[in-house]
Every structure is written in C-alpha cells, then in structure tokens.
Design an enzyme around this catalytic site. Structure first.
Site, PDB file in Angstrom:
ATOM      1  CG  HIS A   4     -37.270  23.884  -7.051  1.00  9.67           C
ATOM      2  ND1 HIS A   4     -37.609  23.276  -6.023  1.00  9.67           N
ATOM      3  CD2 HIS A   4     -36.458  25.100  -6.115  1.00  9.67           C
ATOM      4  CE1 HIS A   4     -37.641  23.620  -4.806  1.00  9.67           C
ATOM      5  NE2 HIS A   4     -36.188  25.027  -4.649  1.00  9.67           N
ATOM      6  CE1 TYR A  23     -33.443  32.268  -6.401  1.00 11.48           C
ATOM      7  CE2 TYR A  23     -35.398  32.026  -7.689  1.00 11.48           C
ATOM      8  CZ  TYR A  23     -34.547  31.575  -6.765  1.00 11.48           C
ATOM      9  OH  TYR A  23     -35.031  31.178  -5.735  1.00 11.48           O
TER      10      TYR A  23
END
Length: 322
Positions: free
Chosen positions: A47, A305
């Site tokens: 993203h 992440y």
C-alpha cells in the site's frame, strides 16, 4: 488473470517468522518477496501509494456494553488515518488497483493507542501464514501455479466469490472497508465477544472521475471540499458456530450487528510531511477492551509490518544524512 494476481498480491496481511519457522521463512524474507528486485526507497512495502486523512469518530454508545474501550463511550474522538491502494509502487495508477484500504489511528490516552487496518475484501484467501506465503510464491511463478494453488485450497471460495462479484466504485468514499480478521471485545465483566467490523459508506453519490493516475485521490479531495465524508462503523458479533480464528470464511449476514457510530473524514493531505506517513498501522496495537483472537494470520502480521517500517525509516534517515 492479471486482475486476480493483483487481488492476491495485496499484502496488508503479512507473516512473522515465528509462525513459519518450520519452513525457515523469516519476516525479512517475506518483505523481500513483497518488494521484489526494485524496492521504492522510503515507501511502505505494501500500500505504498496513499494519502493521510484526519477526522473524528462520533460514538453513539451502543457498543459500550460489549467493551471497556473508552472510544465507544458516547462522545467524539479525533483520529488520523490513511486511504491507500494495493501494491508497492507509490506512483501506480489509482484505477488499476483492485484493492483499496482505509487505516485509522486513535490516541486514546497518554498510554493507549489503537491502530486499525482495513481492506475492501471481506475475507482472506487462505487460513494461515504459511499458506499465504506459498500463495505469494505461486503468484510470482505465474498463472499455472496460481491455478494449481487454488485447486489445492478450496477454502479460498469465499474470497474468489467476492472477487468475482466485486465492482470497484468511483470513490474511496463509496467503498466498504472490512477488518477481515476477528477480534475480541472485552466488557466490564471480562466477558469476551468475538467480532468483525465493517466501515460502510453513508453516501452513494458518484462523482465523475478524471483520467489521471491520481483519479481516486483527486476525487476524494474534491468531495471533501464540499464537506466531511461519513461512514457508519458496524460491528458483527459471532455466533456459537462461527470460528473467529478463520479469516477465510465470511460470517452469515444474519449475525447480530451493532452500529457503533459515525466516522467523519474532514481533511486529506498527500504531502510527504503529512501526519500519517510515520505511523505503522499495526493491527495488534490495541487498547484496553479489545484483544486479538488466535487467528494465525492476524497474529503473524506485526513482525513484517515492523520490518517494512524499519526499512523505510532507515532509507529516509540515510537520505536525510546525505
């Protein structure tokens, strides 16, 4: 098939090393797989293209009996967030990305934050971290490998059915965004309630899109110039027969739902210095009153992440030191 590959390669959902240790796959290796041979320095590995937003959540108090989380007491709380599209390319054309995402960050006190990452698909294609990694490997190998992968994974039917019926809207403001994974709400008696949530658009008015690569972000900025964009925040409660640890199954629409209030988005900022760019939207950053389930994929997300965040932070630092 290209569209299917794009759908399957969105990677807001990622692995941590501990859940795939038997295959000797680390979070570093998985992020390597995400970014490919030409990473975009300083950007998120998934993203990568996005814009920051600010707004407020107006809670109606309806969810308060189910959770200690102070956010759901009647009242208003500010948030920072981010709209984005799938992929690792920060200059990708908006309308070619089949998955859209909404992330939120609430600072609830000096010691508590809540980070939320949502996507337009309502389900994962697989049920565990190892299979997700193998799915991405199959994507890299091409259409025959993907077909073979899905033939071996009938649990993907919910995702594939959704993908076949989904038509992207003309605006970020017109999409529904889903938690995909389930969480537990913990009430004041310490009872657990398994839930998923959905952020549902309050408006259904389409706008005319430009042909530019930034069509969705331009449209949202234009829409916000006329006033806030609102979404209803709806929670679905699991029934006894639902498996909250399985992200590949969509719960029946007959499940009890609670409308917790309205998210009002007020501003958008796509500049490099915008407030959301340094936020790691780790979905396991949770406040009191909300805890993770044992969903293997949910519990596998934090390490990768963090690895993605570490890489882009290091790249920005080295650039600043030049």
């Amino acid at each position: 098939m290209k569209t299917l590959i794009q759908f399957l390669s969105w990677s807001g959902l990622v692995l941590s090393a501990n859940l795939v240790a038997q295959e000797k796959v680390t979070a570093q290796q998985f992020v390597d797989l995400q970014e490919g041979n030409k990473p975009f320095a300083g950007f998120r590995r998934a993203h990568a293209k996005g814009a920051c937003i600010t707004g407020e959540f107006v809670s109606n108090g309806a969810l308060a009996p189910y959770t200690k989380a102070t956010l759901f007491e009647a009242g208003t709380t500010a948030f920072v967030g981010r709209f984005s599209i799938a992929g690792s390319n920060p200059t990708a054309p908006d309308l070619k990305a089949p998955v859209r995402s909404l992330a939120l960050s609430f600072n609830l006190s000096s010691t508590e934050q809540w980070r939320i990452a949502m996507n337009t698909p309502p389900a994962m294609a697989v049920t565990n971290a190892h299979d997700f990694y193998q799915q991405i490997v199959a994507i890299k190998q091409g259409p025959d490998a993907i077909k073979a992968f899905f033939n071996e994974h009938p649990e993907s039917k919910y995702f594939l059915n959704w993908k076949a019926s989904y038509t992207p809207s003309s605006s970020f403001a017109l999409e529904q965004y889903n938690s995909i994974n389930a969480f537990y709400l913990i009430d004041n008696q310490n009872n657990k309630h398994a839930v998923r949530w959905h952020v549902m658009p309050s408006d259904n008015t389409p706008n005319t899109l430009s042909n530019s690569d930034n069509a969705l972000f331009d449209e949202l900025a234009s829409r916000l110039a006329s006033g806030p964009v609102s979404f209803n925040w709806v929670f679905t409660l699991a029934s006894d027969g639902d498996d909250e640890t399985n992200p590949a199954v969509i719960w029946p629409s007959s499940r009890k739902q609670v409308s917790a209030g309205v998210l009002k988005i007020k501003t958008i900022d796509a500049s490099e210095g915008a407030r959301c760019h340094d936020i790691n939207f780790d979905p396991l950053t949770l406040p009191t009153g909300i805890v993770a389930t044992q969903d293997p994929i949910l519990n596998a997300r934090s390490a990768a992440y963090a690895e993605s965040y570490r890489r882009r932070a290091k790249e920005k630092l080295l650039e600043a030191l030049k």
